[in-house]
Design a protein around this motif. Structure first.
Motif, PDB file in Angstrom:
ATOM      1  N   PRO A   9       9.726   0.417  -6.695  1.00 28.31           N
ATOM      2  CA  PRO A   9       9.750  -0.222  -4.991  1.00 28.31           C
ATOM      3  C   PRO A   9      10.170   0.682  -4.231  1.00 28.31           C
ATOM      4  N   ALA A  10      11.313   1.656  -4.674  1.00 28.49           N
ATOM      5  CA  ALA A  10      11.955   2.050  -4.022  1.00 28.49           C
ATOM      6  C   ALA A  10      11.463   3.411  -2.862  1.00 28.49           C
ATOM      7  N   SER A  11      10.084   3.555  -3.048  1.00 30.69           N
ATOM      8  CA  SER A  11       9.399   4.429  -3.078  1.00 30.69           C
ATOM      9  C   SER A  11       9.517   4.852  -1.145  1.00 30.69           C
ATOM     10  N   PRO A  12       9.554   5.518  -0.720  1.00 26.42           N
ATOM     11  CA  PRO A  12       9.288   5.219   0.549  1.00 26.42           C
ATOM     12  C   PRO A  12       7.887   5.734   1.646  1.00 26.42           C
ATOM     13  N   HIS A  13       7.060   6.000   0.537  1.00 25.82           N
ATOM     14  CA  HIS A  13       5.456   5.497   0.555  1.00 25.82           C
ATOM     15  C   HIS A  13       4.679   4.484   0.169  1.00 25.82           C
ATOM     16  N   ALA A  63       8.621  -0.998   4.860  1.00 26.31           N
ATOM     17  CA  ALA A  63       9.041  -0.708   3.504  1.00 26.31           C
ATOM     18  C   ALA A  63       9.745  -2.291   3.297  1.00 26.31           C
ATOM     19  N   PRO A  64       8.907  -2.725   1.680  1.00 30.12           N
ATOM     20  CA  PRO A  64       9.673  -3.900   1.373  1.00 30.12           C
ATOM     21  C   PRO A  64      10.877  -3.753   1.096  1.00 30.12           C
ATOM     22  N   ALA A  65      11.162  -2.810  -0.271  1.00 27.47           N
ATOM     23  CA  ALA A  65      12.855  -2.759   0.378  1.00 27.47           C
ATOM     24  C   ALA A  65      13.721  -3.338   1.917  1.00 27.47           C
ATOM     25  N   ALA A  66      13.526  -2.925   2.534  1.00 30.02           N
ATOM     26  CA  ALA A  66      14.192  -3.281   4.142  1.00 30.02           C
ATOM     27  C   ALA A  66      13.672  -5.103   4.039  1.00 30.02           C
ATOM     28  N   VAL A  67      13.072  -6.054   3.632  1.00 27.23           N
ATOM     29  CA  VAL A  67      12.496  -7.115   3.673  1.00 27.23           C
ATOM     30  C   VAL A  67      13.548  -7.875   3.034  1.00 27.23           C
ATOM     31  N   GLY A  68      13.914  -7.432   2.479  1.00 27.41           N
ATOM     32  CA  GLY A  68      15.214  -8.020   1.093  1.00 27.41           C
ATOM     33  C   GLY A  68      14.073  -8.437   0.116  1.00 27.41           C
ATOM     34  N   PHE A 112       0.750  -0.776   0.286  1.00 26.25           N
ATOM     35  CA  PHE A 112       0.304   0.395  -0.262  1.00 26.25           C
ATOM     36  C   PHE A 112       1.095   0.981  -0.388  1.00 26.25           C
ATOM     37  N   LEU A 113       0.460   2.426  -0.376  1.00 26.30           N
ATOM     38  CA  LEU A 113       1.225   3.868  -0.597  1.00 26.30           C
ATOM     39  C   LEU A 113       0.261   4.573   0.352  1.00 26.30           C
ATOM     40  N   LEU A 114       1.372   5.047   1.524  1.00 29.04           N
ATOM     41  CA  LEU A 114       0.808   6.482   2.285  1.00 29.04           C
ATOM     42  C   LEU A 114       1.343   7.556   1.825  1.00 29.04           C
ATOM     43  N   GLY A 115       0.191   8.358   2.282  1.00 28.20           N
ATOM     44  CA  GLY A 115       1.260   9.855   2.273  1.00 28.20           C
ATOM     45  C   GLY A 115       1.596  10.627   2.802  1.00 28.20           C
ATOM     46  N   TRP A 175       0.584  -1.833 -11.209  1.00 21.83           N
ATOM     47  CA  TRP A 175      -0.129  -1.005 -10.355  1.00 21.83           C
ATOM     48  C   TRP A 175       1.216   0.040  -9.638  1.00 21.83           C
ATOM     49  N   LEU A 176       1.977  -0.441  -9.636  1.00 24.45           N
ATOM     50  CA  LEU A 176       3.256   0.209  -9.057  1.00 24.45           C
ATOM     51  C   LEU A 176       3.296   1.393  -9.918  1.00 24.45           C
ATOM     52  N   ASP A 177       3.580   1.426 -11.461  1.00 22.21           N
ATOM     53  CA  ASP A 177       2.712   2.105 -12.478  1.00 22.21           C
ATOM     54  C   ASP A 177       2.293   3.038 -12.236  1.00 22.21           C
ATOM     55  N   ALA A 178       0.909   2.023 -12.381  1.00 19.91           N
ATOM     56  CA  ALA A 178      -0.294   3.192 -12.652  1.00 19.91           C
ATOM     57  C   ALA A 178      -0.280   4.411 -11.241  1.00 19.91           C
ATOM     58  N   GLN A 179       0.385   4.488 -10.187  1.00 19.09           N
ATOM     59  CA  GLN A 179       0.170   4.945  -8.856  1.00 19.09           C
ATOM     60  C   GLN A 179       1.609   6.159  -9.227  1.00 19.09           C
ATOM     61  N   GLY A 180       2.768   5.488 -10.004  1.00 18.90           N
ATOM     62  CA  GLY A 180       3.599   6.334 -10.403  1.00 18.90           C
ATOM     63  C   GLY A 180       4.722   6.107  -9.429  1.00 18.90           C
ATOM     64  N   SER A 181       4.125   5.106  -9.099  1.00 18.02           N
ATOM     65  CA  SER A 181       5.907   4.793  -7.776  1.00 18.02           C
ATOM     66  C   SER A 181       6.618   3.287  -8.301  1.00 18.02           C
TER      67      SER A 181
END
Length: 141
Positions: free
Chosen positions: A46-50, A20-25, A8-11, A38-44
Motif C-alpha cells: 500500500p505504501a509503494s510509490p508506484h 497515492a492512496p497513502a496521501a488520501v488517508g 493501478f501501478l505505474l512503471g 492483488w497487491l501481493d500478486a503484483q509484488g507491491s
C-alpha cells in the motif's frame, strides 16, 4: 466510464497521474482481501510509490499496460481522492465549499468564485450540498 475507482501501478513513480492512496488517508478498500491479494500478486505494498488511485471519471487515463484493480470507495473517500487530485487553487476553493456546509453567509459569492476558478457545478453541489438549480442560477447570474 465505471462507477468504481481504480488502483493501478505505474512503471514510473515520478509520473503525475492519479494520487497515492497513502496521501488520501485511510481507505476501507485497502484492507479488503481482494486488494491485499492483488497487491501481493503484483509484488507491491500500500505504501509503494508506484501505486496510484483514480476516481471513476478519470479511469480512462490509466495507461493500457498498467496493472489495475477496480475498488469501491465511499462518497467521503471519493471526495478526498478528488480533492487531492485538484490543482492547488481549486483545492483551496473546494475547502471553502466544504466549510460552507456550516454557514450560508456569502453563498452566492462563494459559488461564483468556485465557478470562476473552474470547479465543476456538479462538484460544487457535492461539496456544499446546495441544490443544483442554485448553482445553475449562480452560473448564469
Amino acid at each position: 466510464m465505471t462507477d468504481d475507482a481504480y488502483l493501478f501501478l505505474l512503471g514510473d513513480a515520478s509520473a503525475r497521474l492519479g494520487v497515492a492512496p497513502a496521501a488520501v488517508g485511510e481507505l476501507a478498500c485497502m484492507e479488503t482481501p481482494a486488494v491485499r491479494a492483488w497487491l501481493d500478486a503484483q509484488g507491491s505494498t500500500p505504501a509503494s510509490p508506484h501505486l496510484r488511485l483514480l476516481p471513476p471519471e478519470e479511469t480512462a487515463a490509466i495507461p493500457e499496460e498498467a496493472e489495475r484493480l477496480p475498488v469501491p470507495l465511499s462518497d467521503e473517500e471519493l471526495s478526498r481522492v478528488r480533492h487531492r487530485m485538484a490543482p492547488e487553487p481549486l483545492a483551496r476553493v473546494e475547502e471553502e465549499l466544504l466549510a460552507y456546509r456550516d454557514c450560508a453567509d456569502g453563498r452566492d459569492g462563494l459559488i461564483g468564485r468556485a465557478l470562476a476558478a473552474g470547479v465543476a457545478p456538479h462538484r460544487i453541489v457535492e461539496l456544499t450540498g446546495v441544490d443544483p438549480e442554485t448553482v445553475t442560477a449562480a452560473a448564469s447570474g
